[in-house]
Design a protein around this motif. Sequence first.
Motif, PDB file in Angstrom:
ATOM      1  N   LEU A  29     -77.155 -76.531   3.178  1.00 11.24           N
ATOM      2  CA  LEU A  29     -77.021 -75.856   1.884  1.00 11.24           C
ATOM      3  C   LEU A  29     -76.313 -76.737   0.865  1.00 11.24           C
ATOM      4  O   LEU A  29     -76.658 -76.722  -0.332  1.00 11.24           O
ATOM      5  CB  LEU A  29     -76.265 -74.539   2.070  1.00 11.24           C
ATOM      6  CG  LEU A  29     -76.996 -73.454   2.871  1.00 11.24           C
ATOM      7  CD1 LEU A  29     -76.100 -72.236   3.062  1.00 11.24           C
ATOM      8  CD2 LEU A  29     -78.292 -73.049   2.187  1.00 11.24           C
ATOM      9  N   MET A  30     -75.329 -77.504   1.299  1.00 12.39           N
ATOM     10  CA  MET A  30     -74.664 -78.422   0.375  1.00 12.39           C
ATOM     11  C   MET A  30     -75.639 -79.488  -0.122  1.00 12.39           C
ATOM     12  O   MET A  30     -75.648 -79.842  -1.303  1.00 12.39           O
ATOM     13  CB  MET A  30     -73.451 -79.067   1.053  1.00 12.39           C
ATOM     14  CG  MET A  30     -72.287 -78.109   1.274  1.00 12.39           C
ATOM     15  SD  MET A  30     -70.978 -78.821   2.289  1.00 12.39           S
ATOM     16  CE  MET A  30     -70.413 -80.135   1.220  1.00 12.39           C
ATOM     17  N   ARG A  73     -78.883 -79.098  -0.341  1.00 13.04           N
ATOM     18  CA  ARG A  73     -79.783 -78.405  -1.254  1.00 13.04           C
ATOM     19  C   ARG A  73     -79.164 -78.286  -2.635  1.00 13.04           C
ATOM     20  O   ARG A  73     -79.850 -78.388  -3.657  1.00 13.04           O
ATOM     21  CB  ARG A  73     -80.122 -77.011  -0.711  1.00 13.04           C
ATOM     22  CG  ARG A  73     -81.104 -76.238  -1.586  1.00 13.04           C
ATOM     23  CD  ARG A  73     -81.452 -74.877  -1.014  1.00 13.04           C
ATOM     24  NE  ARG A  73     -80.374 -73.896  -1.160  1.00 13.04           N
ATOM     25  CZ  ARG A  73     -80.504 -72.589  -0.906  1.00 13.04           C
ATOM     26  NH1 ARG A  73     -81.669 -72.119  -0.475  1.00 13.04           N
ATOM     27  NH2 ARG A  73     -79.481 -71.780  -1.054  1.00 13.04           N
ATOM     28  N   GLY A  74     -77.850 -78.089  -2.683  1.00 17.92           N
ATOM     29  CA  GLY A  74     -77.156 -77.927  -3.948  1.00 17.92           C
ATOM     30  C   GLY A  74     -76.881 -79.227  -4.680  1.00 17.92           C
ATOM     31  O   GLY A  74     -76.238 -79.207  -5.734  1.00 17.92           O
ATOM     32  N   GLU A  83     -69.212 -73.892  -3.707  1.00 22.74           N
ATOM     33  CA  GLU A  83     -70.412 -73.587  -4.488  1.00 22.74           C
ATOM     34  C   GLU A  83     -71.630 -73.308  -3.625  1.00 22.74           C
ATOM     35  O   GLU A  83     -72.460 -72.462  -3.972  1.00 22.74           O
ATOM     36  CB  GLU A  83     -70.741 -74.763  -5.419  1.00 22.74           C
ATOM     37  CG  GLU A  83     -69.799 -74.926  -6.599  1.00 22.74           C
ATOM     38  CD  GLU A  83     -70.203 -76.117  -7.452  1.00 22.74           C
ATOM     39  OE1 GLU A  83     -71.159 -76.830  -7.049  1.00 22.74           O
ATOM     40  OE2 GLU A  83     -69.578 -76.340  -8.501  1.00 22.74           O
ATOM     41  N   GLN A  84     -71.757 -74.016  -2.490  1.00 24.01           N
ATOM     42  CA  GLN A  84     -73.033 -74.010  -1.776  1.00 24.01           C
ATOM     43  C   GLN A  84     -72.982 -73.496  -0.340  1.00 24.01           C
ATOM     44  O   GLN A  84     -74.037 -73.214   0.230  1.00 24.01           O
ATOM     45  CB  GLN A  84     -73.602 -75.441  -1.754  1.00 24.01           C
ATOM     46  CG  GLN A  84     -73.734 -76.083  -3.123  1.00 24.01           C
ATOM     47  CD  GLN A  84     -74.713 -75.355  -4.017  1.00 24.01           C
ATOM     48  OE1 GLN A  84     -75.657 -74.716  -3.537  1.00 24.01           O
ATOM     49  NE2 GLN A  84     -74.495 -75.430  -5.325  1.00 24.01           N
ATOM     50  N   GLN A  88     -74.777 -67.609  -0.328  1.00 20.34           N
ATOM     51  CA  GLN A  88     -76.009 -68.284  -0.716  1.00 20.34           C
ATOM     52  C   GLN A  88     -77.232 -67.507  -0.231  1.00 20.34           C
ATOM     53  O   GLN A  88     -77.189 -66.822   0.783  1.00 20.34           O
ATOM     54  CB  GLN A  88     -76.036 -69.700  -0.141  1.00 20.34           C
ATOM     55  CG  GLN A  88     -74.888 -70.572  -0.607  1.00 20.34           C
ATOM     56  CD  GLN A  88     -74.857 -70.722  -2.112  1.00 20.34           C
ATOM     57  OE1 GLN A  88     -75.843 -71.136  -2.728  1.00 20.34           O
ATOM     58  NE2 GLN A  88     -73.717 -70.388  -2.710  1.00 20.34           N
TER      59      GLN A  88
END
Length: 646
Positions: free
Chosen positions: A353-354, A356-357, A326-327, A38
């Motif tokens: 980050l998760m 944010r995703g 993914e994140q 990321q």
Amino acid sequence: MSSATPILSSSKPVAVATGLDAGMAVLPAEHPLQMPEQSLREGKLKVRRQETAPPNIGLRRLYVFGTTAVMTAVATGMMARVLANGGINVLEGCLLVLFVALFAWIALSFVGSLAGLQALLRGRRKLGIYPDTPLPVLETRTALLMPTYNEDPRRMMAGLQAIYESVAATGQLDRFDFFVLSDTTRDDIGRAEEQVFLRLVEETGGAERLFYRRRASNVGRKAGNIADWVRRFGGAYPQMLILDADSLMTGDVIVRLTSAMEKHPSVGLIQSLPAVVNGRTAFARMQQFGGRVYGPVMAYGVAWWHGAESNYWGHNAVIRTQAFAEQAGLPELPGRKPFGGHVLSHDFVEAALMRRGGWAAHMVPYLQGSYEEGPPTLTDMLIRDRRWCQGNLQHSKVVATPGLHWISRVHMMIGIGHYFTAPMWAMLMLIGIAIPLIHGGIDLVEELHLKVSPAQYWRGLDQQGVVWVFAVTMAVLLAPKMMGYMAMLTARSERIGCGGALRALVSVLLETLLAALMAPVVMYVQSRGVSEVLAGKDSGWDAQQRDDGTVSFGTLLRSYGGLSVFGLVMGAMAYAVSPPLAAWMAPVVIGMALAVPVVAWTSSRRAGDWLRRHQLLAIPEESHPPRVLVRAAELRAAAMRESVQQ
């Protein structure tokens, strides 16, 4: 793809033992899942409000931060009136700034605990998880991952076997696979891991769902270990449950967490509240008692205002594998260590980050049956804390990442601030002593004597105001402990498990006293840790001490002897100048001077056993241990007997 393990195409487990360079694998067929790194330089928050967020989450956060601000403003006004007598000079201005920051810190904890107390008493539940209802039936497969790094394999595998058997008792074992993900670098421990794992498979008959992989290169540490598994096997499992080498969880909790993840497709992470157990030393008993009595109120509080933007503590949590892949791919931070390189406190960043995703993160503090073990001594805790210090200060390079939810930024700033409170408290006390010295003066002509003691000086400014500032500060500081005690009294099983109302109160007082005695040591070590990180010193990566609390007298002297001597010298000098000055400094001086005996006593198993016999610092898991703890203890004891016989 890791070079540590050969690619296996068979759908059934295959064992390959070829030494450290090639690694050892007992693995299923691979189901790769892409996990891109990321960007921390660009990004956008995909979902501003999660569907699983409480409808009044904005008001909750306004209450927490608004009340904290109001309390801090009132306390600041009280302190400013005390200092304003005769004008505020530079030193007094510095004192006021430190007071504002530190009072805001303890006020936030107070307000959060107050919110947690009402949430706990009202029995609030999240995500439809109700502990006393029949177990839900799972529809998907989940991987339980236990990363390990140079740990005692017999102890670790015994815990894993207890978890395996507990999951089997739910009747839904076929929905779970178990992976031991080894990052062990020592050959002797690696060989022992292989032997103990194969025995575990034989004893449980779990050849189709127990797997082992050892990496030859532990790039990225724990985060890299899990990422390697996700990229190779994550595609086969909608969820993964992360364990630590000392984690224990009941099958009941594991099934309920997994079911909640299945029923809420927008949720990426559900964090349980691990209770600290199995403490043998006095220090370990302090930690587990504090976590059991004070912890729930604080955890309910943060869960109440975190909402769908909860934090992640790195273990005893279920994660949606797709969301993580993914994140949560972590890049290396730019620059040299200790601020650059691999992210140490990766869990905070992964959760941020998760979110944010577009994925929600929740904490469920009321779901009992999640356990971990604490460090056995203050020394072990401070060693671990030094690594956490570096990891949290590293977040200064992440907190401004574009697209993060503002609560995720708050998590990181709180983590950073935690380590700056120690040097700030030290500076506050030193300035509080320096101001009277400057104003009162020391008579060096006739004799070394302080004309005005600190107590006399501060009372002389505004006696009533000083008393109120002190009383309010101490009340706000200690109130979360009393809230935890009151909450414990409301639950009969908790009250009896903690030794009854009277013994629990004695335990609270004892824990508070010991914590106060150790506070100067912790303050000094944490302040030194911050200065070392700022000076560029890396903490390294060592295996954690789990259950051996013995500390030699020589080690104690090397670690704390200098601090004890310093405390004695400072106390003697203060007394020579003025006995009232020595009394003013006594809380810090006594803690420093007694560092060696206090650490020695709290590190003692004999002291811990005495406390247990008298039901002090007790927790319910001692008098009525759940089956998973009993089974783990049986397996570990059997492994120890066998090792002695060999």
